[in-house]
Design a protein around this motif. Sequence first.
Motif, PDB file in Angstrom:
ATOM      1  N   PHE A  14     -54.731  89.215 114.879  1.00 60.22           N
ATOM      2  CA  PHE A  14     -54.262  90.241 113.938  1.00 60.22           C
ATOM      3  C   PHE A  14     -53.457  91.301 114.676  1.00 60.22           C
ATOM      4  CE2 PHE A  14     -54.991  94.283 111.697  1.00 60.22           C
ATOM      5  CZ  PHE A  14     -54.605  93.966 110.410  1.00 60.22           C
ATOM      6  N   TRP A  15     -54.018  91.788 115.803  1.00 61.60           N
ATOM      7  CA  TRP A  15     -53.369  92.844 116.566  1.00 61.60           C
ATOM      8  C   TRP A  15     -52.141  92.320 117.302  1.00 61.60           C
ATOM      9  CZ3 TRP A  15     -55.065  97.156 114.736  1.00 61.60           C
ATOM     10  CH2 TRP A  15     -56.371  97.227 114.235  1.00 61.60           C
ATOM     11  N   ASP A  16     -52.225  91.092 117.820  1.00 64.47           N
ATOM     12  CA  ASP A  16     -51.074  90.498 118.512  1.00 64.47           C
ATOM     13  C   ASP A  16     -49.901  90.338 117.551  1.00 64.47           C
ATOM     14  OD1 ASP A  16     -52.549  90.371 120.821  1.00 64.47           O
ATOM     15  OD2 ASP A  16     -52.938  88.207 120.707  1.00 64.47           O
ATOM     16  N   ALA A  17     -50.182  89.878 116.322  1.00 64.95           N
ATOM     17  CA  ALA A  17     -49.114  89.671 115.344  1.00 64.95           C
ATOM     18  C   ALA A  17     -48.438  90.990 114.976  1.00 64.95           C
ATOM     19  CB  ALA A  17     -49.671  89.002 114.086  1.00 64.95           C
ATOM     20  N   LEU A  18     -49.214  92.054 114.869  1.00 66.20           N
ATOM     21  CA  LEU A  18     -48.633  93.353 114.513  1.00 66.20           C
ATOM     22  C   LEU A  18     -47.598  93.782 115.540  1.00 66.20           C
ATOM     23  CD1 LEU A  18     -51.781  95.271 113.243  1.00 66.20           C
ATOM     24  CD2 LEU A  18     -49.873  94.390 111.876  1.00 66.20           C
ATOM     25  N   LYS A  19     -47.867  93.495 116.824  1.00 68.29           N
ATOM     26  CA  LYS A  19     -46.887  93.854 117.861  1.00 68.29           C
ATOM     27  C   LYS A  19     -45.572  93.120 117.643  1.00 68.29           C
ATOM     28  CE  LYS A  19     -50.423  94.520 121.312  1.00 68.29           C
ATOM     29  NZ  LYS A  19     -50.986  93.925 122.524  1.00 68.29           N
ATOM     30  N   GLU A  20     -45.629  91.959 116.985  1.00 69.49           N
ATOM     31  CA  GLU A  20     -44.403  91.199 116.657  1.00 69.49           C
ATOM     32  C   GLU A  20     -43.930  91.510 115.238  1.00 69.49           C
ATOM     33  OE1 GLU A  20     -45.227  87.065 117.375  1.00 69.49           O
ATOM     34  OE2 GLU A  20     -46.205  87.564 119.276  1.00 69.49           O
ATOM     35  N   ARG A  21     -44.497  92.577 114.656  1.00 68.70           N
ATOM     36  CA  ARG A  21     -44.128  93.023 113.310  1.00 68.70           C
ATOM     37  C   ARG A  21     -44.360  91.937 112.270  1.00 68.70           C
ATOM     38  NH1 ARG A  21     -41.393  97.963 113.133  1.00 68.70           N
ATOM     39  NH2 ARG A  21     -41.528  98.902 115.191  1.00 68.70           N
ATOM     40  N   LYS A  22     -45.505  91.296 112.419  1.00 67.86           N
ATOM     41  CA  LYS A  22     -45.929  90.312 111.427  1.00 67.86           C
ATOM     42  C   LYS A  22     -47.332  90.692 110.967  1.00 67.86           C
ATOM     43  CE  LYS A  22     -43.520  86.356 113.378  1.00 67.86           C
ATOM     44  NZ  LYS A  22     -43.690  85.137 114.170  1.00 67.86           N
ATOM     45  N   LEU A  23     -47.587  90.488 109.672  1.00 68.27           N
ATOM     46  CA  LEU A  23     -48.929  90.709 109.140  1.00 68.27           C
ATOM     47  C   LEU A  23     -49.568  89.338 108.941  1.00 68.27           C
ATOM     48  CD1 LEU A  23     -50.944  92.834 108.217  1.00 68.27           C
ATOM     49  CD2 LEU A  23     -49.902  92.743 105.941  1.00 68.27           C
ATOM     50  N   MET A  24     -50.577  89.070 109.762  1.00 66.73           N
ATOM     51  CA  MET A  24     -51.260  87.778 109.709  1.00 66.73           C
ATOM     52  C   MET A  24     -52.692  88.020 109.240  1.00 66.73           C
ATOM     53  SD  MET A  24     -49.036  85.514 111.091  1.00 66.73           S
ATOM     54  CE  MET A  24     -49.728  84.223 112.100  1.00 66.73           C
ATOM     55  N   ILE A  25     -53.110  87.210 108.286  1.00 66.70           N
ATOM     56  CA  ILE A  25     -54.459  87.308 107.732  1.00 66.70           C
ATOM     57  C   ILE A  25     -55.132  85.945 107.895  1.00 66.70           C
ATOM     58  CG2 ILE A  25     -55.794  87.709 105.602  1.00 66.70           C
ATOM     59  CD1 ILE A  25     -54.394  90.250 106.516  1.00 66.70           C
ATOM     60  N   GLN A  26     -56.395  85.986 108.287  1.00 63.76           N
ATOM     61  CA  GLN A  26     -57.121  84.729 108.457  1.00 63.76           C
ATOM     62  C   GLN A  26     -57.125  83.956 107.133  1.00 63.76           C
ATOM     63  OE1 GLN A  26     -61.454  84.763 108.751  1.00 63.76           O
ATOM     64  NE2 GLN A  26     -61.258  83.754 110.730  1.00 63.76           N
ATOM     65  N   ARG A  27     -56.881  82.648 107.239  1.00 64.87           N
ATOM     66  CA  ARG A  27     -56.843  81.835 106.027  1.00 64.87           C
ATOM     67  C   ARG A  27     -57.658  80.562 106.236  1.00 64.87           C
ATOM     68  NH1 ARG A  27     -51.539  80.004 102.426  1.00 64.87           N
ATOM     69  NH2 ARG A  27     -52.756  79.798 100.515  1.00 64.87           N
ATOM     70  N   CYS A  28     -58.406  80.206 105.200  1.00 69.10           N
ATOM     71  CA  CYS A  28     -59.205  78.980 105.272  1.00 69.10           C
ATOM     72  C   CYS A  28     -58.292  77.773 105.098  1.00 69.10           C
ATOM     73  CB  CYS A  28     -60.283  78.997 104.191  1.00 69.10           C
ATOM     74  SG  CYS A  28     -61.276  77.495 104.190  1.00 69.10           S
ATOM     75  N   GLN A  29     -58.402  76.821 106.033  1.00 65.92           N
ATOM     76  CA  GLN A  29     -57.559  75.630 105.977  1.00 65.92           C
ATOM     77  C   GLN A  29     -58.113  74.596 104.996  1.00 65.92           C
ATOM     78  OE1 GLN A  29     -54.564  75.861 108.017  1.00 65.92           O
ATOM     79  NE2 GLN A  29     -55.486  77.884 107.819  1.00 65.92           N
ATOM     80  N   GLU A  30     -59.367  74.805 104.542  1.00 68.18           N
ATOM     81  CA  GLU A  30     -59.967  73.867 103.591  1.00 68.18           C
ATOM     82  C   GLU A  30     -59.659  74.273 102.153  1.00 68.18           C
ATOM     83  OE1 GLU A  30     -61.674  71.066 104.152  1.00 68.18           O
ATOM     84  OE2 GLU A  30     -61.650  71.242 106.339  1.00 68.18           O
ATOM     85  N   CYS A  31     -59.943  75.534 101.807  1.00 69.92           N
ATOM     86  CA  CYS A  31     -59.818  75.945 100.399  1.00 69.92           C
ATOM     87  C   CYS A  31     -58.640  76.880 100.157  1.00 69.92           C
ATOM     88  CB  CYS A  31     -61.119  76.586  99.904  1.00 69.92           C
ATOM     89  SG  CYS A  31     -61.441  78.232 100.571  1.00 69.92           S
ATOM     90  N   GLY A  32     -58.004  77.367 101.212  1.00 68.45           N
ATOM     91  CA  GLY A  32     -56.787  78.153 101.043  1.00 68.45           C
ATOM     92  C   GLY A  32     -56.987  79.638 100.836  1.00 68.45           C
ATOM     93  N   HIS A  33     -58.225  80.089 100.711  1.00 64.42           N
ATOM     94  CA  HIS A  33     -58.462  81.514 100.531  1.00 64.42           C
ATOM     95  C   HIS A  33     -58.118  82.286 101.806  1.00 64.42           C
ATOM     96  CE1 HIS A  33     -60.335  81.868  96.599  1.00 64.42           C
ATOM     97  NE2 HIS A  33     -61.057  80.806  96.843  1.00 64.42           N
ATOM     98  N   TYR A  34     -57.599  83.502 101.609  1.00 62.76           N
ATOM     99  CA  TYR A  34     -57.427  84.434 102.721  1.00 62.76           C
ATOM    100  C   TYR A  34     -58.723  85.214 102.905  1.00 62.76           C
ATOM    101  CZ  TYR A  34     -52.376  83.698 102.600  1.00 62.76           C
ATOM    102  OH  TYR A  34     -51.131  83.160 102.648  1.00 62.76           O
ATOM    103  N   ILE A  35     -58.994  85.610 104.153  1.00 67.90           N
ATOM    104  CA  ILE A  35     -60.235  86.319 104.465  1.00 67.90           C
ATOM    105  C   ILE A  35     -59.908  87.485 105.382  1.00 67.90           C
ATOM    106  CG2 ILE A  35     -62.490  86.107 105.586  1.00 67.90           C
ATOM    107  CD1 ILE A  35     -61.997  82.961 104.907  1.00 67.90           C
ATOM    108  N   HIS A  36     -60.317  88.688 104.969  1.00 68.63           N
ATOM    109  CA  HIS A  36     -60.101  89.856 105.810  1.00 68.63           C
ATOM    110  C   HIS A  36     -61.303  90.786 105.632  1.00 68.63           C
ATOM    111  CE1 HIS A  36     -57.761  92.645 108.165  1.00 68.63           C
ATOM    112  NE2 HIS A  36     -58.128  93.600 107.345  1.00 68.63           N
ATOM    113  N   TRP A  37     -61.904  91.289 106.696  1.00 73.44           N
ATOM    114  CA  TRP A  37     -61.717  90.984 108.089  1.00 73.44           C
ATOM    115  C   TRP A  37     -62.085  89.549 108.456  1.00 73.44           C
ATOM    116  CZ3 TRP A  37     -59.444  93.603 111.963  1.00 73.44           C
ATOM    117  CH2 TRP A  37     -59.084  94.915 111.704  1.00 73.44           C
TER     118      TRP A  37
END
Length: 144
Positions: free
Chosen positions: A22-45
């Motif tokens: 999450f923090w690494d992506a912000l340095k590249e000006r990207k907003l990345m959110i954890q996502r389940c690869q099985e059901c597709g839901h996003y999860i934060h934190w």
Amino acid sequence: MPQPEAAVSPPMPAPDELTQFFWDALKERKLMIQRCQECGHYIHWPRPLCRFCLSSELAPGEVSGRATLYSWTIATQPFHPYFVDKVPYTLATVELVEEKNLKLVSHLIECPEDEIKVDMPLEVVFQEITPELTLPFFKPATAR
Ligand SMILES: [Zn+2]
């Protein structure tokens, strides 16, 4: 002559193996959110298991940075020395457009208090606080 005060460092995140992306992506000006690869839901934190389907197949997914305002409050008390010259500021809980109830706590900027409305459309603005810390703030969305 009085000496100028040393700049106060902001409070820094303490990433762990779940949250480092999450923090690494912000340095590249990207907003990345954890996502389940099985059901597709996003999860934060980020969590070790999907709270919808209990899968451990979780990976960072980039989101658009578009959101709506869920809730807000004006912070007038600096709870850390870094914020002494930054109050008042607007703390906001935003709901990312990718999924209902996918919320992120942030700052609302470039919006006078009397123009703040629940559900107003917002867009992310990446602010480099220090070379080691970029934060995702939100401002009113520009028409497109
Ligand atoms: Zn899942």
